[in-house]
Write an enzyme that holds these catalytic residues in place. Structure first.
Site, PDB file in Angstrom:
ATOM      1  CG  HIS A   6      -0.381   2.133  -9.320  1.00 32.79           C
ATOM      2  ND1 HIS A   6      -0.593   1.733  -8.019  1.00 32.79           N
ATOM      3  CD2 HIS A   6      -1.466   2.880  -9.656  1.00 32.79           C
ATOM      4  CE1 HIS A   6      -1.753   2.209  -7.594  1.00 32.79           C
ATOM      5  NE2 HIS A   6      -2.302   2.914  -8.569  1.00 32.79           N
ATOM      6  CD1 TRP A  38     -13.046  -5.806  -8.956  1.00 31.11           C
ATOM      7  CD2 TRP A  38     -12.403  -4.977 -10.927  1.00 31.11           C
ATOM      8  NE1 TRP A  38     -12.397  -6.808  -9.649  1.00 31.11           N
ATOM      9  CE2 TRP A  38     -12.002  -6.329 -10.866  1.00 31.11           C
ATOM     10  CE3 TRP A  38     -12.107  -4.243 -12.079  1.00 31.11           C
ATOM     11  CZ2 TRP A  38     -11.315  -6.964 -11.899  1.00 31.11           C
ATOM     12  CZ3 TRP A  38     -11.422  -4.878 -13.118  1.00 31.11           C
ATOM     13  CH2 TRP A  38     -11.036  -6.215 -13.022  1.00 31.11           C
ATOM     14  CG  LEU A  96       8.878 -17.308  -3.835  1.00 23.96           C
ATOM     15  CD1 LEU A  96       9.034 -17.099  -2.339  1.00 23.96           C
ATOM     16  CD2 LEU A  96       9.115 -15.993  -4.548  1.00 23.96           C
ATOM     17  CG  ASP A 114      -2.110   0.898   1.087  1.00 26.39           C
ATOM     18  OD1 ASP A 114      -2.345   1.412  -0.033  1.00 26.39           O
ATOM     19  OD2 ASP A 114      -2.820   1.104   2.089  1.00 26.39           O
TER      20      ASP A 114
HETATM   21  C1  IPE Z   1      -5.556  -2.725  -0.199  1.00 24.85           C
HETATM   22  O1  IPE Z   1      -5.159  -1.416  -0.419  1.00 24.85           O
HETATM   23  C2  IPE Z   1      -5.574  -3.464  -1.501  1.00 24.85           C
HETATM   24  C3  IPE Z   1      -4.275  -3.691  -2.123  1.00 24.85           C
HETATM   25  C4  IPE Z   1      -3.114  -3.420  -1.591  1.00 24.85           C
HETATM   26  C5  IPE Z   1      -4.319  -4.285  -3.429  1.00 24.85           C
HETATM   27  P1  IPE Z   1      -6.230  -0.247  -0.535  1.00 24.85           P
HETATM   28  O2  IPE Z   1      -5.466   1.014  -0.678  1.00 24.85           O
HETATM   29  O3  IPE Z   1      -7.215  -0.551  -1.585  1.00 24.85           O
HETATM   30  O4  IPE Z   1      -6.956  -0.334   0.880  1.00 24.85           O
HETATM   31  P2  IPE Z   1      -7.857   0.714   1.685  1.00 24.85           P
HETATM   32  O5  IPE Z   1      -8.932   1.167   0.737  1.00 24.85           O
HETATM   33  O6  IPE Z   1      -6.992   1.865   2.074  1.00 24.85           O
HETATM   34  O7  IPE Z   1      -8.360  -0.032   2.862  1.00 24.85           O
HETATM   35  C1  IPE Z   2      -1.555   0.198  -3.369  1.00 23.14           C
HETATM   36  O1  IPE Z   2      -1.362   1.563  -3.429  1.00 23.14           O
HETATM   37  C2  IPE Z   2      -1.795  -0.405  -4.734  1.00 23.14           C
HETATM   38  C3  IPE Z   2      -3.182  -0.812  -4.982  1.00 23.14           C
HETATM   39  C4  IPE Z   2      -4.164  -0.805  -4.112  1.00 23.14           C
HETATM   40  C5  IPE Z   2      -3.496  -1.274  -6.333  1.00 23.14           C
HETATM   41  P1  IPE Z   2      -2.568   2.583  -3.423  1.00 23.14           P
HETATM   42  O2  IPE Z   2      -2.958   2.852  -4.837  1.00 23.14           O
HETATM   43  O3  IPE Z   2      -3.673   2.113  -2.556  1.00 23.14           O
HETATM   44  O4  IPE Z   2      -1.868   3.860  -2.798  1.00 23.14           O
HETATM   45  P2  IPE Z   2      -2.488   4.903  -1.773  1.00 23.14           P
HETATM   46  O5  IPE Z   2      -3.066   4.150  -0.643  1.00 23.14           O
HETATM   47  O6  IPE Z   2      -3.525   5.662  -2.540  1.00 23.14           O
HETATM   48  O7  IPE Z   2      -1.325   5.752  -1.378  1.00 23.14           O
HETATM   49 MG    MG Z   3      -4.100   2.388  -0.598  1.00 20.03          MG
END
Ligand code: IPE
Ligand code: IPE
Ligand code: MG
Length: 256
Positions: free
Chosen positions: A37, A69, A131, A20
């Site tokens: 990303h 999504w 792995l 995250d």
């Molecule tokens: C959780 O991250 C999902 C992934 C890392 C793929 P999010 O950024 O979507 O989670 P929330 O919305 O902050 O809980």
């Molecule tokens: C995690 O990073 C990747 C996915 C959930 C796909 P985020 O896109 O959630 O990044 P933040 O939380 O907005 O910083």
């Molecule tokens: Mg996030």
């Protein structure tokens, strides 16, 4: 003397990570979210490599949740494109390093092109012995549990079995993670302290580790900090310290 490899240390067989903070990493640099990303994919490559080097057997990465999504379609499309690029660019590396790819989540929601690329990569890497890289895509723990329940009910109806006879093993055999051990350690980056619908059933007894570091900045040093922290934990699985000290085998038996 160099540190012993993880496989020779206290058992950390399965590491799970909620990756995250990509968006915030980009925002701090006035870049579009997708740049975060992009950088996050580089971290994935580095961490997969490091885990393989350390002798970790299973690495589960939360890459795209069922809730993701709902993000703007531009971002969703870009993430899917990055996934395709990742699979194409890492093919050789995975084969060379004995990495086996496994995908969990609701594939039906993924596009045909993505589904095809994932299946091809799974088939091609199936004999990887080092792995197992588990990518959670279009994945939600509740969704997985619901799909597993449907499967179990379907089987029970077809076989006319006794519902009271259904045990945890039967349930696990209907989950996407069939055959995988439960995660020992869960890492979440970016300072958020929640599970966000990841591996709800499987994380029941995982050790949890949270770090402020954003995923694109996460590296082998940060991974080592999490592992060191894990090594200091005492996993009791509901038992008492005395039981664990006198009968260390008990601990394993309760988790088998
Ligand atoms: C959780 O991250 C999902 C992934 C890392 C793929 P999010 O950024 O979507 O989670 P929330 O919305 O902050 O809980
Ligand atoms: C995690 O990073 C990747 C996915 C959930 C796909 P985020 O896109 O959630 O990044 P933040 O939380 O907005 O910083
Ligand atoms: Mg996030």
């Amino acid at each position: 003397m160099s540190k012993p490899l993880l496989s020779e240390q206290k058992n950390l067989q399965h590491l799970a990570i909620i990756m995250d903070g990509n968006g915030r990493w980009a925002k701090q640099r006035n870049l579009p979210r997708i740049a975060g990303h992009n950088q996050g994919v580089q971290t994935v490559i580095n961490i997969v490599d490091e885990c393989a080097r350390q002798g970790i057997r299973y690495l589960s990465l939360f890459a795209f949740s069922s809730e993701n999504w709902g993000r703007p379609s531009q971002e969703v499309d870009a993430l899917m494109e990055l996934l395709l690029q990742f699979l194409a660019s890492q093919r050789e590396q995975m084969l060379e390093n004995g990495i086996r790819l496994r995908v969990i989540g609701d594939r039906n929601r993924l596009s045909e092109a993505v589904r095809r690329a994932l299946t091809a990569a799974e088939v091609e890497t199936a004999s990887g012995k080092n792995l197992t890289l588990v990518l959670a895509l279009s994945y939600g723990g509740r969704d997985e549990i619901l799909r597993a329940t449907r499967l179990l009910v379907q089987q029970a109806l077809a076989e006319g079995g006794d519902p009271a006879a259904i045990n945890e093993q039967d349930f696990e055999s209907c989950l996407d993670t069939l055959g995988l051990p439960a995660p020992d350690l869960l890492i979440r980056t970016s300072g958020e302290m929640r599970i966000s619908n990841f591996l709800l059933w499987q994380l029941a007894y995982a050790e949890l580790y949270f770090t402020e570091v954003l995923w694109p900045d996460f590296d082998a040093v940060e991974l080592q900090k999490a592992i060191d922290d894990y090594q200091r934990r005492k996993r009791r699985f509901g038992l008492t310290d005395d039981q664990l000290d006198t009968e260390p085998k008990l601990q394993r038996e309760t988790t088998d």
